[in-house]
Design a protein around this motif. Structure first.
Motif, mmCIF file in Angstrom:
data_model
loop_
_atom_site.group_PDB
_atom_site.id
_atom_site.type_symbol
_atom_site.label_atom_id
_atom_site.label_comp_id
_atom_site.label_asym_id
_atom_site.label_seq_id
_atom_site.Cartn_x
_atom_site.Cartn_y
_atom_site.Cartn_z
ATOM 1 N N ASN A 81 0.939 -1.052 0.402
ATOM 2 C CA ASN A 81 -0.281 0.082 -0.218
ATOM 3 C C ASN A 81 1.030 1.429 -0.191
ATOM 4 O O ASN A 81 0.525 2.724 1.141
ATOM 5 N N ASP A 109 -1.006 5.177 -1.083
ATOM 6 C CA ASP A 109 -1.439 5.523 0.136
ATOM 7 C C ASP A 109 -0.695 6.210 1.060
ATOM 8 O O ASP A 109 -1.146 7.163 1.448
ATOM 9 N N THR A 110 -0.187 4.875 1.541
ATOM 10 C CA THR A 110 1.048 5.867 2.517
ATOM 11 C C THR A 110 1.759 7.084 2.204
ATOM 12 O O THR A 110 1.802 8.484 2.857
ATOM 13 N N LEU A 148 -0.483 9.922 1.845
ATOM 14 C CA LEU A 148 -0.681 10.945 3.059
ATOM 15 C C LEU A 148 0.448 11.177 3.701
ATOM 16 O O LEU A 148 -0.116 12.413 4.503
ATOM 17 N N ALA A 149 1.515 11.112 3.690
ATOM 18 C CA ALA A 149 2.750 11.977 4.436
ATOM 19 C C ALA A 149 3.039 13.012 3.248
ATOM 20 O O ALA A 149 3.465 14.448 3.771
ATOM 21 N N CYS A 193 -5.963 12.736 -1.035
ATOM 22 C CA CYS A 193 -5.532 11.058 -0.333
ATOM 23 C C CYS A 193 -5.799 10.208 -1.309
ATOM 24 O O CYS A 193 -6.919 9.648 -1.002
ATOM 25 N N ASP A 216 -5.615 -1.380 1.623
ATOM 26 C CA ASP A 216 -4.648 -0.990 3.160
ATOM 27 C C ASP A 216 -4.147 -2.944 2.859
ATOM 28 O O ASP A 216 -3.277 -3.223 3.828
#
Length: 205
Positions: free
Chosen positions: A82, A85-86, A89-90, A134, A148
Motif C-alpha cells: 500500500n 496511499d501511505t 498521506l505523508a 489522498c 490497505d
C-alpha cells in the motif's frame, strides 16, 4: 523560487520525486525500486494536476516571471504494501506543515522587478491543504475488495483501483492497475467504498 510554467504564468508549481531505498526491501536493490517510484510519482502528479488541490495562485510572486516551486521528495524506507496511499498521506502532512515566506516586490529605475525576502523567519503564510487529495487503493480479490493491502494480499490481487479523493469526496484522479478487467458494478462498489474510507484518512492530518 523559479519561473512559472508557460501554460500557467500566474501560478506556482508542485513537483514530486520518489525514491525507494534499498533498505526498505531487497527487491529495491540496484534499480529494482524504479518502477514503483515512477508509478507513485506519476500518480501524485496526476492527482495534483488541478489548481484547486493546492492554491497555486497564492504561490505566484510576479506573473510570468517568478513563483514559488514546492519540491516534494518522498523517500520510502520500509515496504509493507500500500505504498501509494501511505505516500500521499505523508505528502499531505508535509504540505500542511509547509510555510511560504512573504516577499515584497518592487521595480527599479529600469522597470525590472526586484524581490525582497523578509528577514523575519516567522513572517510567512501557511499553505492551505483543505483540498489536498489522498489516495485510497482498493484491491479486488475474488468478489471482495481490500483496502490497505499487505504485500501478500497484493500478490493475490489481479486488479486494483487507485482513487485520489479530497476531504469532501471529490475525485481528482482515477487509475486502474492489474491484468484483470472490472465490471461497472464492481467499479461502482469500489468507488463507493473509497468514498467511505477517505474521510477518516483526511482526519489523521
Amino acid at each position: 523560487m523559479g519561473a512559472p510554467k508557460l501554460d500557467s504564468p500566474s501560478e506556482g508549481c508542485v513537483e514530486f520525486f520518489v525514491n525507494c531505498s534499498a533498505n526498505a526491501s531487497l527487491k529495491f536493490e540496484g534499480r529494482g525500486g524504479d518502477e514503483l517510484a515512477t508509478m507513485i510519482t506519476n500518480a501524485l502528479h496526476r492527482a495534483f494536476n488541478n489548481s484547486s488541490c493546492v492554491p497555486r495562485q497564492n504561490m505566484c510572486i510576479v506573473p510570468g516571471q517568478h513563483c514559488w516551486i514546492l519540491y516534494v521528495d518522498v523517500l520510502i524506507l520500509e515496504y509493507g504494501g500500500n505504498m501509494l496511499d501511505t505516500a500521499s498521506l505523508a505528502v499531505k502532512a508535509a504540505l500542511h506543515d509547509t510555510r511560504i515566506p512573504k516577499v515584497e516586490v518592487s521595480k527599479n529605475e529600469e522597470g525590472i522587478s526586484e524581490i525582497e525576502l523578509s528577514d523575519n523567519p516567522f513572517d510567512c503564510t501557511q499553505l492551505d491543504t483543505t483540498n489536498v487529495p489522498c489516495f485510497v487503493t482498493l484491491n479486488k480479490i475474488g468478489k471482495q475488495f481490500v483496502v490497505d493491502a499487505t504485500p501478500e494480499e497484493e500478490a493475490c490481487c489481479l486488479a486494483k483501483l487507485l482513487l485520489a479523493l479530497r476531504s469532501d469526496g471529490t475525485l481528482t484522479a482515477f487509475l486502474k492497475e492489474g491484468t484483470s478487467s472490472l465490471d461497472p458494478e464492481s467499479i461502482f462498489e469500489m468507488v463507493q467504498g473509497a468514498g467511505n474510507t477517505s474521510p477518516p484518512i483526511h482526519g489523521l492530518q
